[in-house]
Design an enzyme around this catalytic site. Sequence first.
Site, short mmCIF file in Angstrom:
data_model
loop_
_atom_site.label_atom_id
_atom_site.label_comp_id
_atom_site.label_asym_id
_atom_site.label_seq_id
_atom_site.Cartn_x
_atom_site.Cartn_y
_atom_site.Cartn_z
N CYS A 121 0.78 -1.24 0.00
CA CYS A 121 0.00 0.00 0.00
C CYS A 121 0.81 1.29 0.00
CB CYS A 121 -0.98 -0.01 1.17
SG CYS A 121 -0.43 -0.89 2.62
N HIS A 136 -1.17 7.04 4.93
CA HIS A 136 -0.12 6.01 4.95
C HIS A 136 1.15 6.41 4.20
CE1 HIS A 136 0.64 1.37 5.24
NE2 HIS A 136 1.29 2.08 6.17
N ASN A 160 -3.38 -2.83 -4.37
CA ASN A 160 -2.56 -4.03 -4.58
C ASN A 160 -3.49 -5.24 -4.50
OD1 ASN A 160 -1.45 -2.88 -1.55
ND2 ASN A 160 -2.66 -4.74 -1.56
#
Length: 575
Positions: free
Chosen positions: A80, A136, A295
């Site tokens: 990610c 993130h 992903n």
Amino acid sequence: MDFFIRCVTGILLLIVNIQLTNYICQGEPKKQPHIVLIVADDLGWNDVGFHGSIQIPTPNIDALAYNGMILNRHYVQPTCTPSRAALLTGKYPIRYGFQGTPIAAGQALALPTTETILPQYLKKLGYSTHLVGKWHLGYYQKRFTPTQRGFDSHFGYWNGYIGYRNSIHATDTMSGIDARRGFKRAGNEMDHDRYATDVFTGEARKIIESSKRKNTKMFLMVSHLAVHSGNRGPNHLEVSNKTYNDEVFGYIKDENRRLYAGMLTSLDNSVGKIIESLDENEMLKDSIVVFMSDNGAPTDDPLWGHENFGSNWPLRGKKGSVLEGGVRGVAAMWSPWLKEKNNVSENLFHITDWMPTLYTAAGGDLEELGDIDGVNQWKSLTDTSEQVRSKVLINIDEARGEEAIIFDQWKVVKSNRTSNLAINLKYSGDPGNVGPEYDMSGIMGSAVGLHLSKINCLTGDVCMNTSAARDVFYVSRSRAKVDGQTCPERVSNLDPDQQYECFDGYCLFDTVQDPCEYRNVAEQNPQMLDQMIDMLKQFKGEMKMQAPKRITDPDANPSRFSGYWEPWLEPFVKN
């Protein structure tokens, strides 16, 4: 008087010519489009109906795909953080040392501020920019957080995941609330048994309504928690109503897969509500909508404990792998400027391409983006359908010995027998062939199906009756499948005992003829193998090595910040 008439006539002809040019040149937006980017987390290739599964209905996502364009060779990064970095920078993660594992909570890592990212560029073009959900990309100092990196607003979380009902992010040694509205703590907005997917959907709708009122061009990135697992433990997969979920998906025998089905259903409903809101606010007709996964699915995950029981079947590999199941991502796009709707594109597309593609669509000058790896695909999507990319670097993770590159239909893969990610190299995932009959009527009658078919008609496209649309959509679905015709060995054997050969040397696969990476054809094609290994060597000479593995900084402990994850390397002020 004659002079006046000639002047007026000339002006009118000029206006007509301009309008006619805008009408004819479908590839050029008539006005700056609204851009909506919906990113699913850990969604598997086989978890959407338009790739052939009947197990978990995804009517809204399927309707978006059928009414627009399915990107069937859309490649992402194995995990990610690298995928999100590539998406927003337009550069391969090897350019700034982000090719390794995702940023863990409490690690002093972040996307370098020397990288200008998509919302910063779009703001220069007059866009309002908004992020809902996951970031993130680092937060150990405030300067690395979304509202300091070009987003006007952010409502969501900074780490890789949270609980679906309590916004808590927990590690082996620390636990705290990860809920933000900009820099403000927002646990009260995401707790109290609110379901994260619904909360983020509601926020997205508010941003759409506000953008309409303010009459601003909007870039909205909805970066969902779904269908990532929540915090590790007995409740790491959560649905909005478990009793109802068990009734609806009773035909799925595995309880965890049933829970995953409910999580995915909520995500699908979210896509429907976002499209509905765009249309209700008269913005859909001027929008670009992209749906993608960051992903592949971690069907099981003995390494990190974040399995979600998604499926990449029949592809080999899963999240964390450079094989197709890890990096060939679900992706679809809709816009009134697509020349050929109801289409399946087999053109090579990489996640870095979205930055120059969307910037071009917004009226930006590509020269301003500098030296990037992304390729502008706007014209190929909306006008010519020609293939403009022939090569994609999948990844080079020098710490784990994982690397892969694609050139045309060929793919070279190299792994490391001792790599922790070697567990991710097998075939895995439910075939998705047990469930109710595929409901094309439900897809056409979904929120997305109804709103997009209406807009397609209003913008001058061919209006199809129900029967014609059904036939066209089934053709698209057939074209988007990876099935027994292309993967006979894999599809005929649900658990093939196929030795993974690419530990001690490079493997070569023809991903057009063999998308399941079942047949290593390196010996039959030595020149192509050598040519692609040379390509990898060139990238290795250009890459920035990733930082040494850093341990969690004890100063990041939320116990120091009233139970919240904070930018802990700012001057500490006790609360």
